[in-house]
Design a protein around this motif. Sequence first.
Motif, mmCIF file in Angstrom:
data_model
loop_
_atom_site.group_PDB
_atom_site.id
_atom_site.type_symbol
_atom_site.label_atom_id
_atom_site.label_comp_id
_atom_site.label_asym_id
_atom_site.label_seq_id
_atom_site.Cartn_x
_atom_site.Cartn_y
_atom_site.Cartn_z
ATOM 1 N N THR A 1 8.264 -5.335 0.129
ATOM 2 C CA THR A 1 9.280 -5.681 1.345
ATOM 3 C C THR A 1 10.070 -5.230 0.618
ATOM 4 N N GLY A 2 12.024 -4.422 1.104
ATOM 5 C CA GLY A 2 12.840 -3.939 0.289
ATOM 6 C C GLY A 2 12.712 -2.690 0.812
ATOM 7 N N VAL A 3 13.604 -1.962 -0.058
ATOM 8 C CA VAL A 3 13.440 -0.478 0.457
ATOM 9 C C VAL A 3 12.822 -0.352 -1.178
ATOM 10 N N SER A 4 12.663 1.087 -1.397
ATOM 11 C CA SER A 4 11.427 1.538 -2.237
ATOM 12 C C SER A 4 12.653 2.084 -2.904
ATOM 13 N N GLU A 5 12.182 2.349 -4.226
ATOM 14 C CA GLU A 5 13.166 3.068 -6.029
ATOM 15 C C GLU A 5 11.590 3.860 -5.846
ATOM 16 N N LEU A 6 11.327 3.940 -5.776
ATOM 17 C CA LEU A 6 10.087 4.761 -6.341
ATOM 18 C C LEU A 6 9.842 6.104 -4.763
ATOM 19 N N LEU A 7 9.962 6.007 -3.881
ATOM 20 C CA LEU A 7 10.202 7.075 -2.810
ATOM 21 C C LEU A 7 11.387 8.045 -2.101
ATOM 22 N N ASP A 8 12.069 8.263 -1.682
ATOM 23 C CA ASP A 8 12.861 8.800 -0.637
ATOM 24 C C ASP A 8 12.479 8.685 0.576
ATOM 25 N N PRO A 9 13.220 8.290 1.620
ATOM 26 C CA PRO A 9 12.889 8.804 3.128
ATOM 27 C C PRO A 9 11.668 10.136 3.352
ATOM 28 N N GLY A 10 12.639 11.458 2.494
ATOM 29 C CA GLY A 10 11.986 12.336 2.804
ATOM 30 C C GLY A 10 10.527 12.165 2.607
ATOM 31 N N GLN A 11 10.104 12.185 1.002
ATOM 32 C CA GLN A 11 9.001 12.176 0.555
ATOM 33 C C GLN A 11 7.967 10.625 1.456
ATOM 34 N N TRP A 12 8.620 9.411 2.777
ATOM 35 C CA TRP A 12 8.306 8.597 3.728
ATOM 36 C C TRP A 12 7.433 9.573 4.299
ATOM 37 N N VAL A 13 8.339 10.318 4.923
ATOM 38 C CA VAL A 13 8.276 10.970 6.066
ATOM 39 C C VAL A 13 6.668 11.980 6.561
ATOM 40 N N LEU A 14 6.979 12.725 5.033
ATOM 41 C CA LEU A 14 5.870 13.876 4.378
ATOM 42 C C LEU A 14 4.764 12.310 4.414
ATOM 43 N N VAL A 15 4.712 11.868 4.104
ATOM 44 C CA VAL A 15 3.798 11.002 3.793
ATOM 45 C C VAL A 15 2.398 10.343 5.022
ATOM 46 N N GLY A 16 3.621 10.582 5.973
ATOM 47 C CA GLY A 16 2.930 9.223 7.185
ATOM 48 C C GLY A 16 3.019 10.605 7.844
ATOM 49 N N ALA A 17 3.168 11.581 7.691
ATOM 50 C CA ALA A 17 3.224 12.926 8.749
ATOM 51 C C ALA A 17 1.565 12.720 8.100
ATOM 52 N N THR A 18 1.581 12.784 6.637
ATOM 53 C CA THR A 18 -0.084 13.293 5.923
ATOM 54 C C THR A 18 -1.135 12.483 6.314
ATOM 55 N N TYR A 19 -0.859 10.499 6.067
ATOM 56 C CA TYR A 19 -1.672 9.868 7.352
ATOM 57 C C TYR A 19 -1.998 10.053 8.603
ATOM 58 N N ALA A 20 -0.455 10.616 9.560
ATOM 59 C CA ALA A 20 -0.600 11.179 10.585
ATOM 60 C C ALA A 20 -2.016 11.980 10.852
ATOM 61 N N SER A 21 -1.798 12.964 10.276
ATOM 62 C CA SER A 21 -2.572 14.174 9.785
ATOM 63 C C SER A 21 -4.248 13.606 9.841
ATOM 64 N N ARG A 22 -4.393 13.161 8.754
ATOM 65 C CA ARG A 22 -6.228 12.480 8.888
ATOM 66 C C ARG A 22 -6.331 11.722 9.297
#
Length: 181
Positions: free
Chosen positions: A65-86
């Motif tokens: 919950t809340g906003v991440s302190e570890l990953l920024d939105p650019g990283q989250w978008v890349l993570v999402g694209a990686t999972y979508a590709s998989r």
Amino acid sequence: MPERGRARSLVEAHVYLDVVASGGSARSSVAETPDGWLVRAGGVEVLVPYEAEQEARRSRATFGTGVSELLDPGQWVLVGATYASRALEGGLFYTADPSADPARFHTVVADWTYAADAVGEALKFLPDGAGELPPEAFWTQLGRSARDAEPGRFTRAKLESDLAFYRQSLADFRQLHTEDA
């Protein structure tokens, strides 16, 4: 002393290690401490407070919950694209022969779910009423590079479109293959 961060869930901790640590989460260890779980890999430590993990589970928030302190939105978008590709690749293999690996159905479902949830994490960084993510939301080199390479990828409209696509792809895959699983 290793670099240390604070995660909102065990899943977020492992995704973070996959992004920043040598060997990623595949080489991680988890230890219980008085404050929470300490997840380590490649010289990086992430603390997951017990309360944060419990809140993530209660609210069914994959990454917390809340906003991440570890990953920024650019990283989250890349993570999402990686999972979508998989998910796309796994879905093609599953569709070709559902009996070859019945567990693949659940892997594809998880990958589409994580893809959608990762984009949802990027959306959390959008200020109310803003049409795009502000430059100051990107604090990592990877996140800034992703934004610089494709700034149109970080607008509200594009993020919401990606989120809808991932959710619809998950729903379509389930509808087509639930009886096979």
